[in-house]
Design a protein around this motif. Structure first.
Motif, PDB file in Angstrom:
ATOM      1  N   THR A 210       0.799  -1.237   0.000  1.00  0.00           N
ATOM      2  CA  THR A 210       0.000   0.000   0.000  1.00  0.00           C
ATOM      3  C   THR A 210       0.833   1.290   0.000  1.00  0.00           C
ATOM      4  N   HIS A 211       2.144   1.168   0.052  1.00  0.00           N
ATOM      5  CA  HIS A 211       3.000   2.369   0.042  1.00  0.00           C
ATOM      6  C   HIS A 211       4.048   2.245  -1.072  1.00  0.00           C
ATOM      7  N   PHE A 212       4.439   3.383  -1.663  1.00  0.00           N
ATOM      8  CA  PHE A 212       5.615   3.376  -2.534  1.00  0.00           C
ATOM      9  C   PHE A 212       6.818   2.956  -1.698  1.00  0.00           C
ATOM     10  N   ASN A 213       7.651   2.071  -2.268  1.00  0.00           N
ATOM     11  CA  ASN A 213       8.953   1.889  -1.628  1.00  0.00           C
ATOM     12  C   ASN A 213       9.884   2.976  -2.186  1.00  0.00           C
ATOM     13  N   LEU A 214      11.121   3.000  -1.709  1.00  0.00           N
ATOM     14  CA  LEU A 214      11.997   4.130  -2.058  1.00  0.00           C
ATOM     15  C   LEU A 214      12.239   4.196  -3.568  1.00  0.00           C
ATOM     16  N   GLU A 215      12.457   3.035  -4.166  1.00  0.00           N
ATOM     17  CA  GLU A 215      12.743   2.997  -5.610  1.00  0.00           C
ATOM     18  C   GLU A 215      11.541   3.530  -6.414  1.00  0.00           C
ATOM     19  N   ALA A 217       9.208   5.473  -5.303  1.00  0.00           N
ATOM     20  CA  ALA A 217       8.998   6.888  -4.965  1.00  0.00           C
ATOM     21  C   ALA A 217       9.962   7.776  -5.759  1.00  0.00           C
ATOM     22  N   VAL A 218      11.200   7.325  -5.889  1.00  0.00           N
ATOM     23  CA  VAL A 218      12.180   8.104  -6.672  1.00  0.00           C
ATOM     24  C   VAL A 218      11.729   8.187  -8.121  1.00  0.00           C
ATOM     25  N   GLU A 219      11.262   7.047  -8.639  1.00  0.00           N
ATOM     26  CA  GLU A 219      10.785   7.011 -10.027  1.00  0.00           C
ATOM     27  C   GLU A 219       9.597   7.962 -10.219  1.00  0.00           C
ATOM     28  N   MET A 220       8.668   7.914  -9.282  1.00  0.00           N
ATOM     29  CA  MET A 220       7.483   8.783  -9.351  1.00  0.00           C
ATOM     30  C   MET A 220       7.891  10.245  -9.206  1.00  0.00           C
ATOM     31  N   ALA A 221       8.836  10.522  -8.306  1.00  0.00           N
ATOM     32  CA  ALA A 221       9.304  11.901  -8.111  1.00  0.00           C
ATOM     33  C   ALA A 221       9.943  12.420  -9.394  1.00  0.00           C
ATOM     34  N   GLN A 222      10.684  11.555 -10.091  1.00  0.00           N
ATOM     35  CA  GLN A 222      11.313  11.982 -11.348  1.00  0.00           C
ATOM     36  C   GLN A 222      10.254  12.278 -12.398  1.00  0.00           C
ATOM     37  N   ARG A 223       9.215  11.450 -12.398  1.00  0.00           N
ATOM     38  CA  ARG A 223       8.122  11.638 -13.349  1.00  0.00           C
ATOM     39  C   ARG A 223       7.379  12.950 -13.073  1.00  0.00           C
ATOM     40  N   ILE A 224       7.129  13.228 -11.812  1.00  0.00           N
ATOM     41  CA  ILE A 224       6.407  14.454 -11.446  1.00  0.00           C
ATOM     42  C   ILE A 224       7.285  15.677 -11.683  1.00  0.00           C
ATOM     43  N   ALA A 245      22.401  10.088   1.323  1.00  0.00           N
ATOM     44  CA  ALA A 245      23.653  10.061   0.571  1.00  0.00           C
ATOM     45  C   ALA A 245      23.457   9.351  -0.771  1.00  0.00           C
ATOM     46  N   ASP A 246      22.482   8.448  -0.844  1.00  0.00           N
ATOM     47  CA  ASP A 246      22.236   7.645  -2.051  1.00  0.00           C
ATOM     48  C   ASP A 246      21.213   8.254  -2.999  1.00  0.00           C
ATOM     49  N   LEU A 247      20.463   9.249  -2.541  1.00  0.00           N
ATOM     50  CA  LEU A 247      19.337   9.745  -3.348  1.00  0.00           C
ATOM     51  C   LEU A 247      19.810  10.706  -4.435  1.00  0.00           C
ATOM     52  N   PRO A 248      19.080  10.751  -5.558  1.00  0.00           N
ATOM     53  CA  PRO A 248      19.438  11.701  -6.626  1.00  0.00           C
ATOM     54  C   PRO A 248      19.365  13.142  -6.131  1.00  0.00           C
ATOM     55  N   ASP A 249      20.023  14.040  -6.870  1.00  0.00           N
ATOM     56  CA  ASP A 249      19.962  15.476  -6.545  1.00  0.00           C
ATOM     57  C   ASP A 249      18.517  15.939  -6.487  1.00  0.00           C
ATOM     58  N   GLY A 250      18.231  16.819  -5.554  1.00  0.00           N
ATOM     59  CA  GLY A 250      16.875  17.375  -5.457  1.00  0.00           C
ATOM     60  C   GLY A 250      15.922  16.484  -4.693  1.00  0.00           C
ATOM     61  N   MET A 251      16.404  15.358  -4.147  1.00  0.00           N
ATOM     62  CA  MET A 251      15.531  14.475  -3.359  1.00  0.00           C
ATOM     63  C   MET A 251      16.184  14.163  -2.019  1.00  0.00           C
TER      64      MET A 251
END
Ligand SMILES: [Zn+2]
Ligand SMILES: [Zn+2]
Ligand SMILES: [Zn+2]
Length: 263
Positions: A210-215, A217-224, A245-251
């Motif tokens: 029922t929740h986005f996992n991190l991967e 969520a990152v994909e959805m954030a990039q899409r948005i 430390a592992d997340l893309p820039d801006g996240m």
């Protein structure tokens, strides 16, 4: 005023933790025993100040502690994302705002959410209180998927799915808050274009029904494509610093007390 509403003056993440909170009861894992204050997460909740209106999103079990910790003294309206206990059970603490504001509290959510809240707190809607402040004084006003006004503020609802449960995110101008979701339909993605800041659900690394996992969520954030995305509703598997430390820039992961202001 635009269809998408006014951008807030201030947003405070009151709680960034999943339903168990972090640390969890009886867990000795690295994150639950971490000395980093950003690894201590109360249950998910948000405060938004926009167009002179003070909005509380959800009433978490730690509502009192969150308001005391972050200096929240006035709330004009409560918006519910959905009826899950970790978003609702602090409702009784709204009594304090009844007193401070000298009026009832307007509580808004979908018809289904408000009905579930009513069933969870029958005493709050009964006429048998021993004295006036024994129960919160609430006025329920349903919302749907169309933009609505809270005082001078326009709020755009973002319909999403949380497993099989329909839930609402909310957009305020160039800011949007989308917790407790694992699917955002195309029409709602349209409503999330052109954001400065997005706060999005990201529970943990492993998949969840029922929740986005991190991967995801990152994909959805990039899409948005918001300029900045913060994640919320975070479980004890994600340590703040190492995950960031592992997340893309801006996240980044959000944390309790994270305060956002907009130019
Ligand atoms: Zn939740
Ligand atoms: Zn733990
Ligand atoms: Zn939920």
């Amino acid at each position: 005023m635009t269809l998408r509403g006014d951008t807030p003056e201030e947003v405070i993440v009151l709680g960034s933790g999943t339903s168990h909170g972090v640390p969890m009861i009886g867990c000795d894992c690295r994150v639950c025993t971490s000395a980093d204050p950003r690894d201590r997460r109360t249950r998910t909740s948000l405060f938004v100040r926009t167009a002179g209106v003070r909005i509380l999103i959800d009433t978490s079990p730690e509502l009192r502690l969150q308001c005391v910790a972050h200096g929240i003294k006035m709330v004009d309206v409560v918006l519910y994302t959905h009826h899950h206990a970790d978003h609702v059970v602090g409702l009784d603490d709204l009594r304090r705002f009844n007193w401070l504001m000298r009026t009832h509290m307007v509580v808004r959510g979908t018809v289904e959410t408000l009905e579930r809240v009513r069933r969870m707190f029958p005493y709050a809607f009964a006429d048998d209180a021993d004295y006036p402040s024994a129960k919160p004084s609430l006025v329920m006003e349903p919302i749907s998927d169309v933009p609505f006004q809270v005082g001078a503020a326009t709020v755009l609802p973002i319909p999403m799915m949380h497993g099989k449960l329909p839930v609402l995110g909310f957009r305020f101008g160039r800011f949007a808050y989308c917790t407790d979701c694992n699917f955002i339909p195309a029409e709602s993605l349209d409503r999330l274009k052109g954001l400065d800041v997005l706060i999005l659900d990201a529970l943990r690394r492993r998949p969840h029904p029922t929740h986005f996992n991190l991967e995801q969520a990152v994909e959805m954030a990039q899409r948005i494509g918001a300029e900045r995305t913060y994640f919320t509703h975070i479980a004890h598997e994600l340590g703040h610093e190492e995950t960031n430390a592992d997340l893309p820039d801006g996240m980044a992961l959000s944390c309790d007390g994270l305060t956002l202001t907009f130019d």
